[in-house]
Motif scaffolding. Structure first.
Motif, PDB file in Angstrom:
ATOM      1  N   ILE A 190       3.215   5.966  -2.785  1.00 58.16           N
ATOM      2  CA  ILE A 190       4.411   6.665  -3.289  1.00 58.16           C
ATOM      3  C   ILE A 190       4.242   6.967  -4.769  1.00 58.16           C
ATOM      4  CG2 ILE A 190       6.878   6.360  -3.827  1.00 58.16           C
ATOM      5  CD1 ILE A 190       7.026   4.796  -1.091  1.00 58.16           C
ATOM      6  N   HIS A 191       3.747   5.987  -5.538  1.00 59.13           N
ATOM      7  CA  HIS A 191       3.532   6.201  -6.975  1.00 59.13           C
ATOM      8  C   HIS A 191       2.458   7.259  -7.231  1.00 59.13           C
ATOM      9  CE1 HIS A 191       6.366   3.177  -8.155  1.00 59.13           C
ATOM     10  NE2 HIS A 191       5.704   2.217  -7.536  1.00 59.13           N
ATOM     11  N   VAL A 224       0.845  -1.198   0.000  1.00 61.90           N
ATOM     12  CA  VAL A 224       0.000   0.000   0.000  1.00 61.90           C
ATOM     13  C   VAL A 224       0.885   1.255   0.000  1.00 61.90           C
ATOM     14  CG1 VAL A 224      -1.656   1.341   1.367  1.00 61.90           C
ATOM     15  CG2 VAL A 224      -1.998  -1.124   1.045  1.00 61.90           C
ATOM     16  N   LEU A 225       1.943   1.241   0.808  1.00 63.55           N
ATOM     17  CA  LEU A 225       2.861   2.392   0.834  1.00 63.55           C
ATOM     18  C   LEU A 225       3.497   2.621  -0.531  1.00 63.55           C
ATOM     19  CD1 LEU A 225       4.584   1.906   4.312  1.00 63.55           C
ATOM     20  CD2 LEU A 225       3.000   3.728   3.648  1.00 63.55           C
ATOM     21  N   LYS A 247       8.302  12.517  -1.677  1.00 64.06           N
ATOM     22  CA  LYS A 247       7.534  12.708  -2.910  1.00 64.06           C
ATOM     23  C   LYS A 247       6.474  13.794  -2.729  1.00 64.06           C
ATOM     24  CE  LYS A 247       9.757   9.474  -4.982  1.00 64.06           C
ATOM     25  NZ  LYS A 247      10.842   9.822  -5.884  1.00 64.06           N
ATOM     26  N   ILE A 248       5.855  13.827  -1.553  1.00 62.56           N
ATOM     27  CA  ILE A 248       4.834  14.842  -1.286  1.00 62.56           C
ATOM     28  C   ILE A 248       5.461  16.226  -1.201  1.00 62.56           C
ATOM     29  CG2 ILE A 248       3.214  15.687   0.475  1.00 62.56           C
ATOM     30  CD1 ILE A 248       2.634  12.652   1.063  1.00 62.56           C
ATOM     31  N   ILE A 251      -3.748  13.765  -1.104  1.00 71.21           N
ATOM     32  CA  ILE A 251      -3.150  13.668  -2.434  1.00 71.21           C
ATOM     33  C   ILE A 251      -4.255  14.084  -3.393  1.00 71.21           C
ATOM     34  CG2 ILE A 251      -2.076  12.191  -4.168  1.00 71.21           C
ATOM     35  CD1 ILE A 251      -1.150  10.352  -1.891  1.00 71.21           C
ATOM     36  N   ILE A 252      -4.149  15.293  -3.922  1.00 72.86           N
ATOM     37  CA  ILE A 252      -5.201  15.839  -4.781  1.00 72.86           C
ATOM     38  C   ILE A 252      -5.102  15.187  -6.148  1.00 72.86           C
ATOM     39  CG2 ILE A 252      -6.138  17.932  -5.830  1.00 72.86           C
ATOM     40  CD1 ILE A 252      -4.980  19.466  -3.397  1.00 72.86           C
TER      41      ILE A 252
END
Length: 167
Positions: free
Chosen positions: A12-13, A7-8, A79-80, A44-45
């Motif tokens: 990330i993707h 899930v993580l 990444k965010i 995460i929009i």
């Protein structure tokens, strides 16, 4: 429960593909110590027509993660909070985001490179144009903006909201 590595990896993707995120920090202040992040909510929009994803990080549980999970979460946060991301938050004051550094979720360099979209300023502009004859405070809390606009309370009981004063 610890989120699975699968899930993580998927998150990330998704974060790599998204240019925009919203951020809400819930902090606690201990006398004489830096603010402690109790909870960090990140959205995460996603593109229109796709449901956004809300990530809830409870910092008290992060130190209980396996090393592999912690490394995946650090990569997800990288990444965010990459320099090309737009972070929508209620206040653009980077000092308010300093707990991300003091809680070891970001480096100072990452914090300096964040592109912040200040939603409070946008709301003030909207409110002044929509309700030109209404009294409005110079600084809005997110809870008071939502209460004034939608007559809804967030994270507060009605009694707690009644105790808030618009200044």
């Amino acid at each position: 429960n610890e989120t699975s590595i699968e899930v993580l990896t998927c998150l990330i993707h998704l974060a790599e593909k998204s240019p925009s995120f919203s951020l809400d920090l819930v902090t606690l202040h201990r006398y004489g110590q830096p603010h402690y992040i109790y909870r960090m909510n990140v959205e995460i929009i996603q593109p229109a027509g796709t449901q956004s994803i809300i990530l809830i990080f409870r910092t008290a549980t992060l130190n209980k993660l396996t090393f592999q999970s912690w490394m995946h979460i650090k990569l997800l946060l990288e990444k965010i909070f990459r320099p090309t991301s737009y972070i929508h938050t209620w206040n653009s004051n980077q000092r308010d985001l300093l707990p991300l550094v003091t809680n070891y979720l970001l480096t100072e360099n990452q914090l300096k490179q964040i592109q912040i979209i200040d939603l409070q300023k946008r709301f003030q502009y909207y409110f002044q144009r929509t309700f030109p004859n209404e009294f409005y405070p110079t600084v809005w809390s997110l809870a008071s903006a939502i209460k004034t606009t939608f007559n809804e309370c967030i994270n507060l009981t009605e009694e707690q909201y009644q105790g808030m004063k618009l200044k």
